[in-house]
Design an enzyme around this catalytic site. Structure first.
Site, PDB file in Angstrom:
ATOM      1  N   HIS A  42       0.871  -1.184   0.000  1.00 26.93           N
ATOM      2  CA  HIS A  42       0.000   0.000   0.000  1.00 26.93           C
ATOM      3  C   HIS A  42       0.904   1.228   0.000  1.00 26.93           C
ATOM      4  CE1 HIS A  42      -2.532  -3.261   1.551  1.00 26.93           C
ATOM      5  NE2 HIS A  42      -3.576  -2.551   1.203  1.00 26.93           N
ATOM      6  N   GLU A 131      -0.257   0.080  -5.514  1.00 27.51           N
ATOM      7  CA  GLU A 131      -1.140   1.171  -5.088  1.00 27.51           C
ATOM      8  C   GLU A 131      -2.354   1.162  -5.998  1.00 27.51           C
ATOM      9  OE1 GLU A 131      -3.204   3.596  -3.344  1.00 27.51           O
ATOM     10  OE2 GLU A 131      -1.236   3.270  -2.401  1.00 27.51           O
ATOM     11  N   GLY A 157      -3.374  -4.619  -2.993  1.00 30.92           N
ATOM     12  CA  GLY A 157      -2.174  -5.090  -2.313  1.00 30.92           C
ATOM     13  C   GLY A 157      -2.333  -6.432  -1.639  1.00 30.92           C
ATOM     14  N   ASP A 177       0.829  -1.766   4.873  1.00 28.64           N
ATOM     15  CA  ASP A 177       0.405  -0.566   5.610  1.00 28.64           C
ATOM     16  C   ASP A 177      -0.963  -0.125   5.091  1.00 28.64           C
ATOM     17  OD1 ASP A 177       0.252   1.808   6.988  1.00 28.64           O
ATOM     18  OD2 ASP A 177       1.685   2.859   5.707  1.00 28.64           O
TER      19      ASP A 177
END
Length: 295
Positions: A42, A131, A157, A177
């Site tokens: 991410h 992303e 992701g 994340d």
């Protein structure tokens, strides 16, 4: 959901904790000549202008990197990372870092995880970024497209991580994340990491999560703690005892599978200093504990 934008929160205390841990792992990986890979599931937009309207709306960075840079007697291992942040200025790199003539920047700047990793890559190392947010992906593409060591994918992701396992370079780190803007992210993160570890049990995995008054972090710790890795599973948390309003973040945690040797000790020194120096919702503390002891 794709509503989350990290520009509002870049450089806050949770970012510092996470990125200091990332820096420690990268420093360890660089100690050997063998190449390593980093997979960032991410990735965000790569770097952030702390003088932007987004950053100004919350001002969170003042209590994070701002407070840390004004603090005294930072641990040496953290100071190394903060020196990198202080030197980071994408304007000087121009188009190489995706700076366009039509954009206006105020500064100072804060590097997100893609540019923290980029700083530490050697010629033979690789960085894989994922992303899904259209605007963030487009911005990130312009910022990394000139570096042949970096590969950007516009994909989910959670799904992408499992599909890429095991990586061609069998030494390295996965950083996950997520935004956690929907509660299903907790379950998806746990399932994705479990599936990825099944395929790459020697890799290092680091999962970031928020600690909320009404959060789901206990279930997340339980799920990741069920991964019986020989290298162990470490939990490190930087948090205040209470966070005020319901739904507000009172801290942040990291779950690290197969952490490097002495990583727990180094991160505890850093986290304890951050707890005293940065602005948390209340009096802060840092804890580390092994959910699964290393063998």
């Amino acid at each position: 959901m794709l509503s989350y934008l990290h520009g509002y929160h870049a450089g806050n205390f949770a970012d510092l904790h996470k990125h200091a841990a990332l820096w420690l792992i990268l420093t360890h990986l660089r100690k050997k000549k063998k190449p390593f890979c980093v997979i960032d599931t991410h990735a965000g937009s790569g770097w952030y202008d702390l003088g932007s309207d987004q950053a100004a709306k919350t001002g969170e960075w003042h209590g994070g990197i701002g407070a840390a840079q004004a603090g005294k007697n930072a641990p040496e291992m953290l100071q190394d990372y903060m020196d990198h942040v202080s030197r980071f200025d994408p304007i000087t790199h121009g188009r190489e870092y995706g700076v366009r003539d039509t954009d206006e920047y105020a500064g100072p700047f804060y590097p997100g995880s893609p540019f923290i990793v980029r700083e530490m890559l050697r010629d033979e190392d690789e960085l894989v970024l994922m992303e899904l947010h259209p605007r963030e992906n487009e911005t990130l593409y312009h910022r990394v497209k000139r570096d042949p060591r970096i590969h950007l994918h516009k994909r989910d992701g959670y799904e992408g991580l499992v599909a890429m396992m095991p990586p061609a370079i069998r030494r390295g780190l996965v950083l996950m994340d997520p935004s956690y803007d929907v509660k299903q992210d907790y379950q998806r993160a746990a399932h994705s990491l479990q599936s990825a570890w099944d395929k790459w049990p020697t890799g290092t995995f680091m999962l970031w999560y928020p600690i909320l008054e009404d959060g789901f972090d206990a279930d997340l710790r339980k799920s990741i703690g069920a991964i019986k890795s020989q290298g162990g599973v470490l939990c490190a948390e930087l948090a205040a005892d209470h966070g005020g309003a319901k739904g507000r973040m009172r801290g942040a945690g990291l779950l690290v599978i197969n952490p490097p040797w002495q990583f727990d000790q180094d991160l505890d020194v850093i986290g304890s200093w951050l707890a005293k120096t940065c602005k948390l919702p209340g009096p802060g503390h840092h804890t580390t504990r092994w959910l699964v002891p290393a063998e």
